[in-house]
Design an enzyme around this catalytic site. Structure first.
Site, PDB file in Angstrom:
ATOM      1  N   GLU A 143       0.859  -1.185   0.000  1.00 53.02           N
ATOM      2  CA  GLU A 143       0.000   0.000   0.000  1.00 53.02           C
ATOM      3  C   GLU A 143       0.892   1.231   0.000  1.00 53.02           C
ATOM      4  OE1 GLU A 143      -2.964   2.435   3.017  1.00 53.02           O
ATOM      5  OE2 GLU A 143      -2.951   0.253   3.107  1.00 53.02           O
ATOM      6  N   GLU A 148      -3.096  12.091   3.000  1.00 51.24           N
ATOM      7  CA  GLU A 148      -3.936  11.719   4.141  1.00 51.24           C
ATOM      8  C   GLU A 148      -3.780  12.787   5.210  1.00 51.24           C
ATOM      9  OE1 GLU A 148      -5.187   7.677   6.546  1.00 51.24           O
ATOM     10  OE2 GLU A 148      -3.127   7.870   5.813  1.00 51.24           O
TER      11      GLU A 148
END
Length: 477
Positions: A143, A148
């Site tokens: 990932e 974010e």
């Protein structure tokens, strides 16, 4: 009117399908445009996840049909895709939002360019944009987090910068260097069983020449956003962020050549202690807006972000549930997502996250990451006071299917997102959200969403009539 014209109009009105641009000419840097997601066809490149939030957020993920009908999602006044949230109704059971997962997967030898004008902000928000490996249990397929941030607002002490993070199985470590602007937090990408991974924390402001720019949140939006670039090579992964005033001319021309860029990247993950072709597999892009949950809603995070004092509300859930108009700025405005490939790299077909046999991580791993950040599994202050659902625990041990070309599973979500009906297409063409930024204050959003005008209604009817005529003539011919 020629019959061939009517047929072409019929095809256009009924099948603006997502087709990779396989015939594009190679760029100067060796990259060829593989797909361009923009305008009304942007949404056709994604599956719409409608399951429960695996990070216990106060969110209810919706289908595109519902969000466009309610005018929370569509096109901005400048024609860009807008992925918004419900900023009208109280939401005791979860604020309506969208989580999009790309239908294509990327491989080493790919370059992804995100032209973002606005990302969701506001106390309680948790927007993220990342690539997630498919075909194996997390984190075996890897990932990579690109954007974010949580609880961002003007003047926020923590919400003006993001971090880039790799999460992998054991055996992948990166080297620290001066080749990027951020600060490496961990070199082992399996830190805390991949919960923390190896992360490069962006500085509060991204330096371009003698000027600094915010990399995320309200500060990023005040500058009309910018362009994020993610490159995945056999030798590593790199992320750049270019403010509007400093976008390389080759990107603007559609011929990106990273070797010509003089701007130091935000993050660069490299080194011989990781095989980037094996640690990451067939990654799908995810664009998500969440609320509260295991990170933004954690009591200490709610307080340290300044949101408890700013909102005068004790918990994130209480604020998100009862203050809908506070989320008029909780939207993505993305002009385009362009993916380029080089050499033998090609795009694959990713699994639909709504298919029961494809639940993959969804994201048990994200809960693992929250635990690594010091978030306990009791999810105190979150929407769901229980532990992870049994279905997600099973998903952690399941063997999920890969990207087999013989796979014939087609979910209702896949059929829905692939073939929007005519009214939905017309709705996407009609600007539904008009925003304004006040330069003096740095960031002021005005929710001026209005009902569809008579003119746009006539446009919908006109397109529907034209398509219907086309169908009839095509059938006769």
């Amino acid at each position: 009117m020629p019959r061939s014209f009517l047929k072409s109009i019929t095809v256009l009105a009924t099948s603006l399908s997502f087709i990779p641009s396989a015939l594009a000419a190679p760029a100067a840097g060796g990259y060829t445009l593989a797909t361009d997601l923009s305008g009304p066809s942007f949404f056709e490149g994604f599956y719409e996840y409608t399951g429960e939030d695996p990070t216990n957020g106060l969110v209810a993920y919706q289908e595109l049909r519902a969000m466009t009908t309610a005018k929370f999602t569509g096109l901005s006044s400048r024609g860009n895709p807008v992925v918004g949230v419900d900023d009208v109704n109280a939401a005791p059971n979860g604020r309506h939002a969208m989580r999009l997962t790309s239908k294509v997967t990327v491989q080493p030898g790919s370059l992804s360019i995100f032209d973002i004008h606005h990302m969701p902000v506001g106390c309680g928000t948790w927007p993220a944009l990342w690539y997630l490996g498919s075909g194996q249990n997390w984190p075996a397929a890897g990932e990579f987090d690109i954007i974010e941030v949580v609880n961002s607002f003007p003047g926020s002490p923590t919400g003006y910068f993001s971090a880039q993070t790799m999460h992998t199985s054991p055996g992948c470590s990166v080297q620290n260097s001066t080749a990027f602007q951020g600060v490496l937090q961990h070199s082992d990408c399996n830190t805390d069983n991949a919960g923390l991974g190896c992360s490069i924390q962006a500085s509060n402001n991204y330096t371009t020449g003698s000027t600094t720019f915010a990399t995320a949140g309200a500060g990023f939006n005040a500058n009309d956003g910018g362009v994020y670039v993610y490159e995945w090579l056999d030798s590593g992964m790199t992320v750049w962020m270019f403010p509007r005033s400093a976008i390389p001319s080759d990107i603007v021309a559609g011929k990106p050549n990273p070797q010509s860029w003089t701007q130091k990247p935000l993050a660069k993950f490299a080194g011989s202690d990781c095989d980037y072709t094996k640690a990451f597999q067939d990654m799908q892009l995810i664009i998500n807006t969440d609320f509260c949950g295991s990170w933004a809603g954690k009591p200490e995070v709610w307080k340290s972000s300044g949101c408890a004092a700013k909102t005068e509300t004790a918990t994130c859930n209480d604020y998100v549930a009862n203050n809908p108009t506070a989320f008029s700025s909780a939207f993505w405005e993305i002009a385009s997502v362009k993916i380029y490939t080089s050499g033998s790299a090609k795009l694959g077909q990713g699994p639909d996250p709504n298919t029961p046999t494809k639940k993959r991580d969804m994201e048990v791993p994200r809960s693992a990451r929250m635990a690594a950040r010091g978030v306990s599994d009791d999810h105190s202050g979150c929407a769901d006071e229980t532990h992870l659902p049994v279905s997600w625990q099973r998903a952690l041990n399941a063997t999920y299917g890969g990207n087999s070309t013989n796979e014939t599973i087609v979910s209702e979500s896949q059929r829905r997102s692939t073939s929007l009906d005519l009214t939905e297409r017309a709705a996407l063409r009609t600007p539904i959200v008009r925003r304004s930024v006040a330069p003096d204050s740095g960031f002021v959003e005005k929710n001026t969403r209005s009902e569809t005008s008579d003119a746009s209604t006539r446009e919908v009817v006109g397109w529907a009539t034209l398509a219907a005529i086309g169908f009839v003539i095509a059938a006769i011919v």
